[in-house]
Design a protein around this motif. Structure first.
Motif, PDB file in Angstrom:
ATOM      1  N   SER A  25       0.829  -1.203   0.000  1.00  0.00           N
ATOM      2  CA  SER A  25       0.000   0.000   0.000  1.00  0.00           C
ATOM      3  C   SER A  25       0.863   1.252   0.000  1.00  0.00           C
ATOM      4  CB  SER A  25      -0.925   0.005   1.218  1.00  0.00           C
ATOM      5  OG  SER A  25      -1.891  -1.025   1.131  1.00  0.00           O
ATOM      6  N   ALA A  26       1.947   1.222   0.762  1.00  0.00           N
ATOM      7  CA  ALA A  26       2.862   2.364   0.792  1.00  0.00           C
ATOM      8  C   ALA A  26       3.495   2.598  -0.585  1.00  0.00           C
ATOM      9  CB  ALA A  26       3.937   2.137   1.848  1.00  0.00           C
ATOM     10  N   LEU A  27       3.872   1.525  -1.264  1.00  0.00           N
ATOM     11  CA  LEU A  27       4.433   1.645  -2.609  1.00  0.00           C
ATOM     12  C   LEU A  27       3.395   2.192  -3.591  1.00  0.00           C
ATOM     13  CD1 LEU A  27       6.540  -1.640  -2.914  1.00  0.00           C
ATOM     14  CD2 LEU A  27       7.404   0.710  -2.786  1.00  0.00           C
ATOM     15  N   TYR A  28       2.148   1.709  -3.441  1.00  0.00           N
ATOM     16  CA  TYR A  28       1.059   2.202  -4.301  1.00  0.00           C
ATOM     17  C   TYR A  28       0.876   3.707  -4.102  1.00  0.00           C
ATOM     18  CZ  TYR A  28      -3.665   2.700  -6.243  1.00  0.00           C
ATOM     19  OH  TYR A  28      -4.745   3.110  -6.963  1.00  0.00           O
ATOM     20  N   ALA A  29       0.833   4.142  -2.834  1.00  0.00           N
ATOM     21  CA  ALA A  29       0.644   5.561  -2.538  1.00  0.00           C
ATOM     22  C   ALA A  29       1.804   6.391  -3.092  1.00  0.00           C
ATOM     23  CB  ALA A  29       0.521   5.765  -1.027  1.00  0.00           C
ATOM     24  N   LEU A  30       3.018   5.877  -2.963  1.00  0.00           N
ATOM     25  CA  LEU A  30       4.187   6.578  -3.481  1.00  0.00           C
ATOM     26  C   LEU A  30       4.104   6.706  -5.002  1.00  0.00           C
ATOM     27  CD1 LEU A  30       6.956   7.815  -2.831  1.00  0.00           C
ATOM     28  CD2 LEU A  30       7.945   5.532  -3.145  1.00  0.00           C
ATOM     29  N   GLY A  31       3.686   5.636  -5.658  1.00  0.00           N
ATOM     30  CA  GLY A  31       3.541   5.676  -7.107  1.00  0.00           C
ATOM     31  C   GLY A  31       2.507   6.690  -7.547  1.00  0.00           C
ATOM     32  N   TRP A  32       1.387   6.736  -6.819  1.00  0.00           N
ATOM     33  CA  TRP A  32       0.338   7.708  -7.165  1.00  0.00           C
ATOM     34  C   TRP A  32       0.842   9.137  -6.981  1.00  0.00           C
ATOM     35  CZ3 TRP A  32      -4.019   8.063  -9.751  1.00  0.00           C
ATOM     36  CH2 TRP A  32      -4.734   9.268  -9.638  1.00  0.00           C
ATOM     37  N   GLU A  33       1.553   9.394  -5.873  1.00  0.00           N
ATOM     38  CA  GLU A  33       2.063  10.733  -5.629  1.00  0.00           C
ATOM     39  C   GLU A  33       3.075  11.139  -6.697  1.00  0.00           C
ATOM     40  OE1 GLU A  33       1.058  13.049  -3.043  1.00  0.00           O
ATOM     41  OE2 GLU A  33      -0.526  11.586  -3.433  1.00  0.00           O
ATOM     42  N   SER A 177      -8.162   3.609   6.177  1.00  0.00           N
ATOM     43  CA  SER A 177      -7.801   4.667   5.236  1.00  0.00           C
ATOM     44  C   SER A 177      -6.552   4.326   4.438  1.00  0.00           C
ATOM     45  CB  SER A 177      -7.593   5.987   5.984  1.00  0.00           C
ATOM     46  OG  SER A 177      -6.570   5.861   6.955  1.00  0.00           O
ATOM     47  N   LEU A 178      -6.185   3.043   4.406  1.00  0.00           N
ATOM     48  CA  LEU A 178      -5.015   2.621   3.648  1.00  0.00           C
ATOM     49  C   LEU A 178      -5.323   2.557   2.155  1.00  0.00           C
ATOM     50  CD1 LEU A 178      -3.745  -0.281   5.936  1.00  0.00           C
ATOM     51  CD2 LEU A 178      -2.709   1.999   5.694  1.00  0.00           C
ATOM     52  N   GLY A 183      -6.050  -1.512   1.814  1.00  0.00           N
ATOM     53  CA  GLY A 183      -7.249  -0.722   2.096  1.00  0.00           C
ATOM     54  C   GLY A 183      -7.973  -0.383   0.813  1.00  0.00           C
ATOM     55  N   PRO A 184      -9.105   0.293   0.919  1.00  0.00           N
ATOM     56  CA  PRO A 184      -9.935   0.555  -0.255  1.00  0.00           C
ATOM     57  C   PRO A 184      -9.583   1.828  -1.021  1.00  0.00           C
ATOM     58  CG  PRO A 184     -11.083   1.276   1.710  1.00  0.00           C
ATOM     59  CD  PRO A 184      -9.777   0.680   2.170  1.00  0.00           C
ATOM     60  N   TYR A 185      -8.611   2.612  -0.565  1.00  0.00           N
ATOM     61  CA  TYR A 185      -8.368   3.926  -1.164  1.00  0.00           C
ATOM     62  C   TYR A 185      -7.562   3.829  -2.450  1.00  0.00           C
ATOM     63  CZ  TYR A 185     -10.616   6.708   2.363  1.00  0.00           C
ATOM     64  OH  TYR A 185     -11.573   7.289   3.157  1.00  0.00           O
TER      65      TYR A 185
END
Length: 331
Positions: A25-33, A177-178, A183-185
């Protein structure tokens, strides 16, 4: 493990699975940012083929109430004297791969997708543009309806097209909120700040009493006994709303995956013939295309919403659209 269980259950198994997936999830969020930064730094540029574009978005996977809000906004804007075109992805239909203006008249869910077919059934005189290529969709609207407000159902994560006003649906205190997959975000929740308004917030979405009607539109009293069938991203919300209106549980209550075509040959065998079956409007536009409905009684539970406080929201929306249109015209 089903996604809803993974994301929302307090069971030890679900908690352990979420913990194991958190690094992804952290990698996904980093990629999106990183993707978002390309637009913020000007490496990529959002296109503006049409103005104004009003986006109804959310942050999570699955149903968040975007379609009922889109319907409300389309009706509200027409009451305000504005021309409206609804834009949607058309998930499940062949037109989803590009973009096309839908013809007038009833739409086949198999060809155009269940949500466009539902919008056309409920708002038969509102033009629709369908497809995931939102820039092309906006170009088509500019050519055919240059003075319309393009109400985009979903699209908050679609950065290539510029949105002039964005309403974002998001729970105030989510249990999880992950980002995906733990998580679903679909993107980090702190990106709520990109929206003009987050609902609930200064404004809130209120549900109207659930309306249960026959396919011809005749409103009926809630049945004493009934079955239920739905193919939704958040089926429990619909089931609870129906049970609240009828004051009893459905027997049976059949839940299928979101956007299921409802064309399985054995589907109707799972439903009783001695009581009505309650479905959503989105599911009815798929079921009506079956040739084997027979004499079964079908009822459609229609979920309508409004934004409150209504007068303040209408004034805010009117000013926001006029301001964005004037600004774009002078740039």
């Amino acid at each position: 493990m089903h996604a809803s269980e993974l994301w929302g259950s307090d069971s030890p198994k679900a908690k352990l699975a979420r913990l194991g997936l958190t690094p992804l999830s952290a990698l996904y969020a980093l990629g999106w940012e990183g993707y978002l930064a390309m637009y913020r730094l000007g490496i990529k540029q959002a296109q503006e083929p049409h103005c104004p574009v009003l986006c109804v978005g959310n942050l999570v996977v699955g149903g968040a109430g975007k379609s009922p809000l889109t319907l409300h906004l389309a009706q509200l804007l027409r009451d305000m004297g504005r021309e409206v075109v609804i834009g949607c992805s058309g998930y499940g239909g062949p037109h989803a791969e590009a973009a096309a203006l839908a013809p007038s008249g009833p739409l086949s869910s198999r060809e155009w997708g269940d949500e466009p077919a539902m919008f056309r059934w409920l708002l038969p005189d509102v033009p629709l543009v369908v497809g995931r290529r939102r820039v092309l969709a906006a170009e088509l609207v500019q050519r055919s309806h240059p003075n319309a407000v393009l109400v985009m159902d979903d699209g908050f994560q679609h950065l290539p097209v510029r949105k002039h006003v964005t309403l974002l649906l998001d729970e105030p205190n989510p249990k999880n909120s992950l980002c995906l997959p733990a998580g679903p975000y679909r993107e980090p929740r702190w990106n709520r700040r990109r929206a003009d308004e987050v609902l609930p917030g200064r404004f809130r979405v209120e549900s109207e009493p659930l309306c249960i009607a026959r396919p011809d539109g005749e409103t009926v009293s809630p049945p004493v006994e009934y079955a239920l069938l739905c193919a939704l991203g958040q089926p429990q919300r619909f089931i609870e709303a129906v049970e609240s209106a009828t004051r009893r549980a459905a027997t049976p209550a059949i839940r299928l995956a979101d956007h299921d075509p409802l064309d399985a040959g054995t589907l109707l065998e799972r439903l009783p013939t001695d009581r009505p079956t309650i479905v959503t409007a989105k599911d009815w536009v798929k079921l009506r295309e079956r040739a084997d409905l027979g004499e079964r009684e079908w009822l459609i539970a229609r979920h309508s919403v409004r934004v409150e406080p209504a007068i303040e929201f209408r004034q805010w929306l009117d000013a926001k659209l006029d301001g964005r249109s004037s600004k774009t015209a002078t740039e």
